[in-house]
Write a protein that holds these residues in place. Structure first.
Motif, short mmCIF file in Angstrom:
data_model
loop_
_atom_site.label_atom_id
_atom_site.label_comp_id
_atom_site.label_asym_id
_atom_site.label_seq_id
_atom_site.Cartn_x
_atom_site.Cartn_y
_atom_site.Cartn_z
N LYS A 230 0.85 -1.18 0.00
CA LYS A 230 0.00 0.00 0.00
C LYS A 230 0.88 1.23 0.00
CE LYS A 230 -3.55 2.76 0.56
NZ LYS A 230 -4.45 3.03 -0.57
N PHE B 124 1.07 5.60 -0.02
CA PHE B 124 0.45 6.90 0.15
C PHE B 124 1.42 7.93 -0.41
CE2 PHE B 124 -1.76 4.82 3.84
CZ PHE B 124 -3.05 4.97 3.36
N VAL C 138 3.81 2.28 2.46
CA VAL C 138 3.46 2.20 3.88
C VAL C 138 3.37 0.73 4.29
CG1 VAL C 138 1.79 2.87 5.65
CG2 VAL C 138 2.24 4.38 3.71
N LEU C 139 2.92 -0.12 3.38
CA LEU C 139 2.97 -1.57 3.54
C LEU C 139 3.77 -2.12 2.37
CD1 LEU C 139 -0.75 -2.34 4.50
CD2 LEU C 139 1.23 -2.14 6.04
N GLY D 291 3.41 0.95 9.94
CA GLY D 291 2.41 0.34 9.06
C GLY D 291 1.34 -0.44 9.80
N THR E 159 -1.28 0.43 11.85
CA THR E 159 -2.66 0.90 11.71
C THR E 159 -3.12 0.81 10.26
OG1 THR E 159 -2.50 2.35 13.65
CG2 THR E 159 -4.19 2.89 12.03
N THR E 160 -2.23 1.07 9.31
CA THR E 160 -2.59 0.94 7.89
C THR E 160 -2.97 -0.51 7.58
OG1 THR E 160 -1.13 2.76 7.25
CG2 THR E 160 -1.79 1.22 5.53
N ARG F 168 -6.41 -1.17 9.15
CA ARG F 168 -7.47 -0.49 8.42
C ARG F 168 -7.70 -1.11 7.04
NH1 ARG F 168 -9.48 4.17 10.55
NH2 ARG F 168 -8.54 4.81 12.53
N SER F 169 -6.67 -1.71 6.48
CA SER F 169 -6.84 -2.44 5.22
C SER F 169 -7.63 -3.72 5.45
CB SER F 169 -5.47 -2.76 4.61
OG SER F 169 -4.76 -1.59 4.30
N TYR G 111 -9.17 0.87 3.48
CA TYR G 111 -8.24 1.24 2.41
C TYR G 111 -8.24 0.18 1.31
CZ TYR G 111 -6.04 4.40 5.87
OH TYR G 111 -5.79 5.37 6.80
N VAL H 275 -5.88 -1.70 -1.20
CA VAL H 275 -4.44 -1.95 -1.30
C VAL H 275 -4.02 -1.88 -2.76
CG1 VAL H 275 -4.41 -3.34 0.80
CG2 VAL H 275 -4.71 -4.48 -1.41
N GLY I 2 7.01 -0.73 7.18
CA GLY I 2 5.98 -1.35 6.36
C GLY I 2 6.12 -2.84 6.17
#
Length: 215
Positions: A12, A14, A19-20, A42, A44-45, A48-49, A54, A56, A207
């Motif tokens: 992922k 941004f 971030v991932l 990474g 929380t990302t 949230r994915s 989000y 990906v 990440g």
């Protein structure tokens, strides 16, 4: 044992920054995962994915076999999520409990019972808007809703950040008393706080999953 969550080679970005970075992770039924790492790692990302917040850029995520983007309603039916920062909900408590009951089938009485166990007198605050509660009261109510829902996957992002030591003890006691099969993800900086509640540590940085081991 069945996987509740399957993350395969997920990337992922941004603003062009990863971030991932090719993250793979499986969470089995019964896993209690302490997800750790510095800010910006990474964590929380990734969560949230998993929740479907989000899209990906590559790879795949499945929760109970469902794609969290394509089948978000089905995915969220299995998940209880407590964010680090309570959302600015403008409903009063009575309206919020009615909404939760209608949208998830979770009985108001069960939420009130869980709130009582957290020493939060919900009945006293029914007419008060959620956003006007103190930080600790908001967190207690969100915990009560999450536990009352009896989800197969519980996701907690620093859930005790706004709780005093006594309320933290109540929270951990309630988690210890859950009597059905479930998995838990704790995003935390203090693994010692959830000692006895976690059986696995996942450490992320830059990440990536850097460590994944039993504890």
């Amino acid at each position: 044992m069945k996987n509740i969550v399957e993350v395969r080679n997920v990337t992922k970005k941004f603003m062009g920054a990863k971030v991932l970075d090719d993250v793979s992770l499986q969470i089995r039924l019964g896993d209690k995962v302490a997800m750790m790492g510095p800010n910006g790692a990474g964590k929380t990302t990734l969560v949230r994915s998993i929740l479907g917040f989000y899209h990906v850029d590559s790879g795949s995520i499945r929760v109970e076999g469902y794609d969290p983007i394509v089948a978000r309603v089905d995915v969220l039916r299995h998940i209880s999520f407590i964010p680090q920062l309570p959302p600015p909900v403008k409903l009063n408590i009575s309206e919020l409990l009615t909404y939760v009951e209608r949208s998830t089938g979770t009985a108001k009485e069960e939420i009130v019972s869980q709130a009582d166990a957290m020493e939060l007198d919900v009945e006293k605050h029914m007419a008060k808007p959620f956003f006007k509660l103190s930080g600790g009261m908001k967190q207690k109510l969100l915990i009560a809703i999450a536990l009352a829902k009896k989800s197969r996957l519980l996701v907690f992002d620093e859930p005790t950040a706004n709780l005093d030591p006594k309320a933290r003890d109540h929270f951990y006691r309630l988690l210890s008393s859950i009597d059905y099969d479930h998995s838990t993800i704790f995003i935390t900086h203090r693994v010692e706080e959830i000692e006895g509640l976690a059986n696995r540590k996942v450490y992320m940085d830059l990440g990536k999953v850097m460590e994944d081991e039993p504890i």
